[in-house]
Design a protein around this motif. Structure first.
Motif, PDB file in Angstrom:
ATOM      1  N   PRO A 154       0.840  -1.199   0.000  1.00  0.00           N
ATOM      2  CA  PRO A 154       0.000   0.000   0.000  1.00  0.00           C
ATOM      3  C   PRO A 154       0.876   1.250   0.000  1.00  0.00           C
ATOM      4  O   PRO A 154       2.070   1.186   0.341  1.00  0.00           O
ATOM      5  N   ALA A 183      -2.259   6.996   5.366  1.00  0.00           N
ATOM      6  CA  ALA A 183      -2.857   5.979   6.229  1.00  0.00           C
ATOM      7  C   ALA A 183      -4.158   6.484   6.855  1.00  0.00           C
ATOM      8  O   ALA A 183      -5.130   5.729   6.992  1.00  0.00           O
ATOM      9  N   LYS A 186      -7.241   6.357   4.600  1.00  0.00           N
ATOM     10  CA  LYS A 186      -7.815   5.028   4.388  1.00  0.00           C
ATOM     11  C   LYS A 186      -8.838   4.650   5.457  1.00  0.00           C
ATOM     12  O   LYS A 186      -9.531   3.635   5.342  1.00  0.00           O
ATOM     13  N   ILE A 187      -8.928   5.470   6.502  1.00  0.00           N
ATOM     14  CA  ILE A 187      -9.883   5.175   7.582  1.00  0.00           C
ATOM     15  C   ILE A 187     -11.263   5.685   7.188  1.00  0.00           C
ATOM     16  O   ILE A 187     -11.486   6.897   7.069  1.00  0.00           O
ATOM     17  N   GLU A 188     -12.180   4.766   6.959  1.00  0.00           N
ATOM     18  CA  GLU A 188     -13.525   5.149   6.516  1.00  0.00           C
ATOM     19  C   GLU A 188     -14.421   5.541   7.688  1.00  0.00           C
ATOM     20  O   GLU A 188     -15.339   6.346   7.539  1.00  0.00           O
ATOM     21  N   GLU A 202      -9.678  -2.277  12.105  1.00  0.00           N
ATOM     22  CA  GLU A 202      -8.530  -2.798  11.347  1.00  0.00           C
ATOM     23  C   GLU A 202      -7.967  -1.796  10.353  1.00  0.00           C
ATOM     24  O   GLU A 202      -6.748  -1.689  10.186  1.00  0.00           O
ATOM     25  N   GLU A 203      -8.824  -1.036   9.711  1.00  0.00           N
ATOM     26  CA  GLU A 203      -8.356  -0.082   8.695  1.00  0.00           C
ATOM     27  C   GLU A 203      -7.572   1.072   9.314  1.00  0.00           C
ATOM     28  O   GLU A 203      -6.868   1.798   8.614  1.00  0.00           O
ATOM     29  N   ALA A 204      -7.689   1.219  10.648  1.00  0.00           N
ATOM     30  CA  ALA A 204      -6.984   2.311  11.330  1.00  0.00           C
ATOM     31  C   ALA A 204      -5.614   1.878  11.852  1.00  0.00           C
ATOM     32  O   ALA A 204      -4.807   2.715  12.268  1.00  0.00           O
ATOM     33  N   ARG A 205      -5.336   0.594  11.813  1.00  0.00           N
ATOM     34  CA  ARG A 205      -4.080   0.099  12.372  1.00  0.00           C
ATOM     35  C   ARG A 205      -2.842   0.631  11.656  1.00  0.00           C
ATOM     36  O   ARG A 205      -1.846   0.968  12.321  1.00  0.00           O
ATOM     37  N   TYR A 207      -2.387   3.512  10.424  1.00  0.00           N
ATOM     38  CA  TYR A 207      -2.171   4.867  10.939  1.00  0.00           C
ATOM     39  C   TYR A 207      -1.438   4.814  12.275  1.00  0.00           C
ATOM     40  O   TYR A 207      -0.497   5.582  12.518  1.00  0.00           O
TER      41      TYR A 207
END
Length: 389
Positions: A154, A183, A186-188, A202-205, A207
């Motif tokens: 990514p 990063a 990518k956090i929705e 998980e999507e925040a990891r 960051y």
């Protein structure tokens, strides 16, 4: 900057395959010892150029020190490979192999030697493999796997990789800042609504991991206030501290004599009686000259993991290990060492104090680990001399 962890794993895994094909486990262990020595030099990196060049350089150094290239080895029942065959097996030119080996030699202590046992038995050479088409295909598959993995990286990971290969400190920070922005994008989920529990999303990891990297780079550049601030921000974003940054923060607070903040951190995580916390608290209280609490914590630490002093005191060399381990294990002890040894080394008298507490503990509990107090003192004296040179 040190070698990127992903690239280092690629070099390690592929080197192991080469050793399995052309040498043996003893040869690989010697190459691994060479790599461990290189990891201690934070200014040395194998990130530039092709992976194969560095692998060839590592294999060449051990070969040169072990007299692998002596064509008369057969008389002594020792393995022989020509320099040309070694380079060909790793798919590089002999010139590239020697150049990489020379770069590695430059950062090693002058008297460093990495000697592998080249002796073989008759059964070792039955159906001799060496660099056959089949084994070369296996290595090609391994290289292809890593190539695909890099392509799938990514964007934030690419920025982190660029930061580790940056030409200067400020450039590294610029790339990390870009990684952090990417990063976060990518956090929705609504960012404010997940503060305090970011790791559960998980999507925040990524960051969180980039923030951790940022704090590390700040500390590396001795921007300690910025590092402390960043670690505190991480703890606010993830109150359960899944990344374990409290231990890194704790050491920085101790190093900068911020005892009031250190005491607050201890109170906040008073439930934590892990190996990492107890050994770190022991050093912290030693620095504060609170002998009673320091002794209490070091004994709790020894109850949790009795192997840590073996590595801190230099009685045994630690391998590089990942952050996955069993509590109380040798692997945990080695991981603690690689994360915290420099703090113990830099606090005057701490290792001599640890020697006394460690051997008193062993005596009180009727335990023996095969090392004497005199050996520990000599090892510590050697390590401290090396730091001064």
């Amino acid at each position: 900057m040190a070698t990127d962890k992903v690239r280092l794993k690629e070099i390690t895994d592929t080197t192991r395959i080469h050793c399995e094909i052309a040498f043996n486990d003893k040869y690989y262990k010697t190459v691994k010892a060479l790599m461990n020595k290189l990891k201690k030099n934070k200014e040395f990196s194998m990130d530039s150029g092709k992976v194969e060049g560095w692998i060839a350089g590592l294999l060449y150094i051990v070969g040169e020190d072990s007299e692998l290239f002596n064509p008369n080895n057969w008389i002594k029942e020792k393995r022989y490979i020509s320099k040309t065959d070694l380079a060909s097996g790793v798919n590089v030119s002999p010139t590239t192999m020697r150049n990489r080996a020379a770069e590695i030699r430059e950062v090693l202590p002058e008297d460093s030697r990495f000697i592998a046992d080249l002796t073989y038995k008759d059964e070792d050479i039955d159906g001799e493999k060496y660099y056959t088409p089949e084994t070369l295909e296996n290595m090609a598959n391994m290289i292809s796997y890593w190539s695909d993995k890099v392509k799938r990286k990514p964007e934030y990971e690419i920025y982190l990789l660029k930061a580790r290969r940056a030409n200067n400190y400020e450039e590294a920070l610029e790339y990390i800042d870009k990684a952090l922005i990417n990063a976060k994008e990518k956090i929705e989920a609504d960012f404010d609504s997940i503060k305090g529990q970011l790791w559960s999303v998980e999507e925040a990891r990524p960051y969180m991991m980039v923030k951790d990297e940022l704090a590390y780079v700040y500390a590396l550049g001795e921007r300690f206030e910025d590092a402390i601030k960043t670690y505190n921000e991480i703890l606010k974003l993830d109150e359960e501290d899944n990344l374990g940054v409290r231990y890194k923060l704790f050491m920085l607070l101790m190093q900068n004599r911020k005892f009031e903040e250190g005491d607050q951190l201890i109170e906040k995580y008073k439930y934590d009686e892990s190996t990492f916390m107890e050994y770190t608290k022991a050093l912290y209280y030693f620095v504060k000259k609170d002998e009673e609490k320091a002794r209490e914590c070091i004994h709790k630490g020894l109850d949790e993991n009795k192997y840590v002093p073996v590595y801190l005191l230099g009685m045994k060399e630690a391998d590089t290990v990942g952050d996955e381990y069993v509590c109380g294990s040798v692997e945990e002890a080695m991981y603690y060492f690689q994360e915290n040894a420099e703090y113990w080394l830099n606090e005057e008298g701490s290792l001599y104090w640890l020697i006394e507490e460690y051997f008193n503990y062993l005596e009180e509990n009727d335990m023996k680990l095969g090392h004497s107090k005199d050996e520990a003192k000599k090892a510590v004296e050697y390590a401290l001399r090396m730091m001064e040179e």
